[in-house]
Design an enzyme around this catalytic site. Structure first.
Site, short mmCIF file in Angstrom:
data_model
loop_
_atom_site.label_atom_id
_atom_site.label_comp_id
_atom_site.label_asym_id
_atom_site.label_seq_id
_atom_site.Cartn_x
_atom_site.Cartn_y
_atom_site.Cartn_z
CG ASP A 79 -0.01 -0.04 2.54
OD1 ASP A 79 1.09 -0.19 2.61
OD2 ASP A 79 -0.70 0.03 3.50
CG ASP A 131 -0.53 0.02 8.00
OD1 ASP A 131 -1.65 -0.04 7.09
OD2 ASP A 131 -0.20 1.04 8.34
CG ASP A 190 -3.64 -3.97 3.85
OD1 ASP A 190 -3.96 -3.45 2.75
OD2 ASP A 190 -3.28 -2.80 4.76
CG ASN A 232 33.36 -39.27 3.52
OD1 ASN A 232 34.44 -39.44 2.81
ND2 ASN A 232 33.08 -38.36 4.45
CG ASN A 238 31.18 -37.32 10.91
OD1 ASN A 238 31.66 -37.20 9.71
ND2 ASN A 238 30.35 -38.39 11.06
CG ASP A 289 29.93 -31.24 12.03
OD1 ASP A 289 29.73 -30.91 10.68
OD2 ASP A 289 29.21 -31.89 12.58
#
Length: 505
Positions: A7, A251, A255, A319, A344, A348
């Protein structure tokens, strides 16, 4: 998001609506029109709105009047009427969109239409005021009213909004204005802020248009004017039918349907409750530039999320493929369980740093979408490339140096972890990896984990994990295989991006 519908009040304009004038039917200032408007605005019991607030800020309602009836506002009539009584005389006072008020009035001066066009072309929002004295016992109806005059409102464009719209266009986001105002007011604002005002569609045209016709028309329309709440929702759905990801910013209570229908519903903390409940995001500032910042940050997050998924899925797939193949011809386990867990865990650490990685500008300049097929193709290609070098490592360890089980596990642990660290730096960008600098924490963590990986076999207690020190020539050979893998991954990346393209990218 590639289309943002919004708007205008408070988004493209300051949102501070001011009563600029109360004028009679001849266009001259009129206290009577102001008094009628003050009575109408102060006595109505519907939802509060900026126009009534602007009227009440301009004066004090006359005393001595009592309200006896009300015809509430609705989005079809676009009028609001109250019935007041003073000294035994009942009077109907109507206020609303000028054309809708004129529709229930008797004859009006011919100049009214010309004045309306002239004011609207200057960006003024024009309401009409009309009245009629009611006979004793007469039921109040909006008919045969006497046109009293005009109410002019002005809400100036927000400073800096033109620049924000330019920046949104650079991000590949098209902005479309959806408003209940008339086309002249909307076109004036569009010209002021730099929106394309050539494609305009009115609410009455929408009512006569089939859904299929609207699907194609909506893409080429920049301004949707004089629309009601249901038409806002219909516009959103038409754009979605054409494959767009649509955001809507609003708002008001009118709407809510559009906010609910949009892919991205955006409201502000000062909005009515129903709008905030229908929205996906509630901004603390009613500012398009905040939204622009959010779009850029969202795209950075999306890009870094994809980097992590690319790295993790391709490494894990490779893997798995390598482990399954090795188990067919090895008389021992390729890696022990605690070695897999350590692998692992260490991989990470840089993986978490990807969240703060720098992002190439091309990822921010246009919208992207999730594409599982694209991710799957990436996983398969790079997983297989990773497995090729895993098997090359197996061959070197088994038949090149006749490694013991402990040497084999140590060598493959180092190669497997180094290749996962390297591929993260390669696939994080579509550019050659040396032309796109990684983020500080990604670079630091990668260097630290690489150094730790190379020294783990030589640290005290490494035998508890099943590692043994490797001869330096063998360690150098494993590092050489990793470097060769990095070059091969760069070639594979160029091939992949030349032959595969994600949806929306």
């Amino acid at each position: 998001m590639d289309i943002l519908c919004t708007d205008k009040t408070g988004t493209l304009t300051l949102g501070v609506v001011k009563l600029d004038g109360a004028l009679g039917a001849d266009g001259s200032p009129s206290d009577e029109v102001l008094q009628l408007a003050l009575l109408n605005a102060s006595l109505q019991t519907g939802l509060a709105n900026p126009l009534d607030e602007a009227i009440l800020a301009a004066g004090t309602p006359p005393a001595g009047y009592a309200k006896t009836d009300e015809i509430p506002y609705d989005f079809t009539r676009k009028r609001l009427s109250v019935v007041v009584e003073k000294d035994g005389v009942r009077r109907l006072i109507t206020k609303g969109a000028l054309e809708n008020v004129l529709g229930v009035c008797g004859p009006v001066p011919l100049t009214v239409g010309d004045q309306y066009v002239a004011w609207s072309a200057k960006g003024m929002r024009v309401l009409g005021v009309a009245t009629r004295t009611l006979a004793a016992g007469e039921k109040p109806e909006e008919r045969d009213l006497t046109f009293a005059g005009f109410l002019l409102f002005f809400d100036p464009p927000k400073p800096g909004v033109r620049e924000t719209l330019v920046n949104l266009a650079k991000l590949g986001v098209t902005v479309k204005l959806i408003t209940g105002d008339n086309h002249l007011v909307a076109a004036h604002l569009a010209n002021e802020v730099g929106l394309d005002a050539t494609g305009i569609l009115t609410g009455s045209q929408l009512r006569d248009m089939s859904d299929e016709a609207l699907w194609h028309k909506a893409e080429r329309t920049s301004l949707f004017v004089e629309v009601d709440p249901n038409q806002k929702e219909r516009i959103i759905q038409a754009l979605q039918k054409m494959g767009h990801t649509v955001g809507y910013m609003g708002d008001g209570i009118n709407d809510a349907p559009a906010l609910h229908a949009a892919d991205v519903g955006i409201s502000v903390d000062s909005a009515v409750d129903v709008a905030k409940e229908s929205a996906d995001f509630v901004l603390l500032e009613h500012d398009l530039d905040v939204l622009r910042q959010g779009i850029e940050e969202g795209r950075r997050t999306f890009a870094n999320t994809l980097k992590y998924i690319f790295t993790t899925t391709s490494a894990n797939f490779g893997n798995m493929f390598s482990m399954a193949g090795a188990s067919l011809f090895l008389p021992f386990l390729p890696l022990l369980a605690n070695q897999i867990l350590l692998n692992n865990f260490l991989s990470d650490i840089p993986g978490m740093a990807i969240a703060s990685d720098d992002v190439d500008r091309e990822w921010i300049e246009r919208p992207h979408r999730w594409d599982i097929t694209y991710i799957r193709n990436f996983m398969i290609l790079f997983g297989l490339v990773s497995s090729v070098f895993d098997y090359l490592t197996f061959g070197v360890l088994l038949w090149g140096v006749h490694a013991s089980p402990e040497e084999f596990r140590t060598g493959w642990f180092i190669e497997s972890l180094l290749t996962e660290l390297v591929v993260a730096l390669v696939v994080r960008t579509r550019l050659p990896f040396y032309r796109s600098r990684p983020g500080k924490w990604l670079l630091i963590s990668t260097i630290a984990v690489t150094a730790l990986t190379l020294t783990i076999p030589y640290l005290p207690g490494s035998r508890l994990l099943g590692f043994i020190p490797l001869p330096l020539p063998l360690l150098g050979l494993v590092v050489g295989i990793t470097l060769l893998y990095a070059l091969s991954a760069e070639v594979a990346k160029r091939y992949f991006h030349a032959h595969f393209h994600p949806a929306g990218g």
